[in-house]
Scaffold this motif. Structure first.
Motif, PDB file in Angstrom:
ATOM      1  N   ASP A  32     -22.698  -1.980   1.270  1.00 34.88           N
ATOM      2  CA  ASP A  32     -22.978  -3.373   1.614  1.00 34.88           C
ATOM      3  C   ASP A  32     -23.095  -3.597   3.118  1.00 34.88           C
ATOM      4  O   ASP A  32     -23.239  -4.725   3.577  1.00 34.88           O
ATOM      5  N   ASP A  57     -13.189  -4.412  -5.689  1.00 34.05           N
ATOM      6  CA  ASP A  57     -13.546  -5.831  -5.704  1.00 34.05           C
ATOM      7  C   ASP A  57     -14.463  -6.206  -6.861  1.00 34.05           C
ATOM      8  O   ASP A  57     -15.422  -6.952  -6.707  1.00 34.05           O
ATOM      9  N   THR A  59     -16.678  -4.470  -8.348  1.00 34.48           N
ATOM     10  CA  THR A  59     -17.963  -3.776  -8.388  1.00 34.48           C
ATOM     11  C   THR A  59     -17.839  -2.508  -9.216  1.00 34.48           C
ATOM     12  O   THR A  59     -16.765  -1.904  -9.278  1.00 34.48           O
ATOM     13  N   GLN A  61     -19.081   0.351  -8.603  1.00 34.42           N
ATOM     14  CA  GLN A  61     -19.142   1.563  -7.795  1.00 34.42           C
ATOM     15  C   GLN A  61     -19.039   1.202  -6.322  1.00 34.42           C
ATOM     16  O   GLN A  61     -19.527   0.161  -5.894  1.00 34.42           O
TER      17      GLN A  61
END
Length: 113
Positions: A32, A57, A59, A61
């Motif tokens: 990110d 969080d 996600t 991965q």
């Protein structure tokens, strides 16, 4: 999906570098865009990460991206990436190669806790 909530980066080893002057300037970041480190590595060098934990969080991965930064132009080119999955919890230390088929090759060691 398991309840794993963190990945811990352990080591990064330079197996093969691409810079002809003998050292790659490496930027290590999360997919990110968050930058963890910017280090210089020569072939055979091993970088040890600090005690930082990376949260999943929610996600599926965590993507770790390596970029080689040209010191003269400050342009970054992607060497490659690794995907760390929460399903790897309890599997101990894991290794992923980053860079093939580029001219650089790095090994990333990590664990999911």
């Amino acid at each position: 999906m398991t309840d794993a909530s963190y990945a811990k980066l352990l080591w990064l080893e330079a197996k093969r570098i691409q810079d002809p002057d003998g050292a790659d300037e490496i930027q290590i970041s999360r997919g990110d865009g968050g930058i963890f480190e910017r280090i210089q590595m020569r072939q055979g060098d091993v970088y040890t990460f600090d005690e930082r934990l990376i949260p999943f969080d929610g996600t599926p991965q965590i993507d770790i991206i390596l970029r080689e930064v040209n010191e003269a132009t400050h342009q970054a080119s992607v060497i490659g990436g690794a995907g760390i999955n929460p399903s790897e919890i309890g599997l101990g230390e894991r290794t992923q190669s980053i860079g093939a088929p580029s001219s650089s090759l790095y090994e990333l060691w990590y664990k999911v806790i």
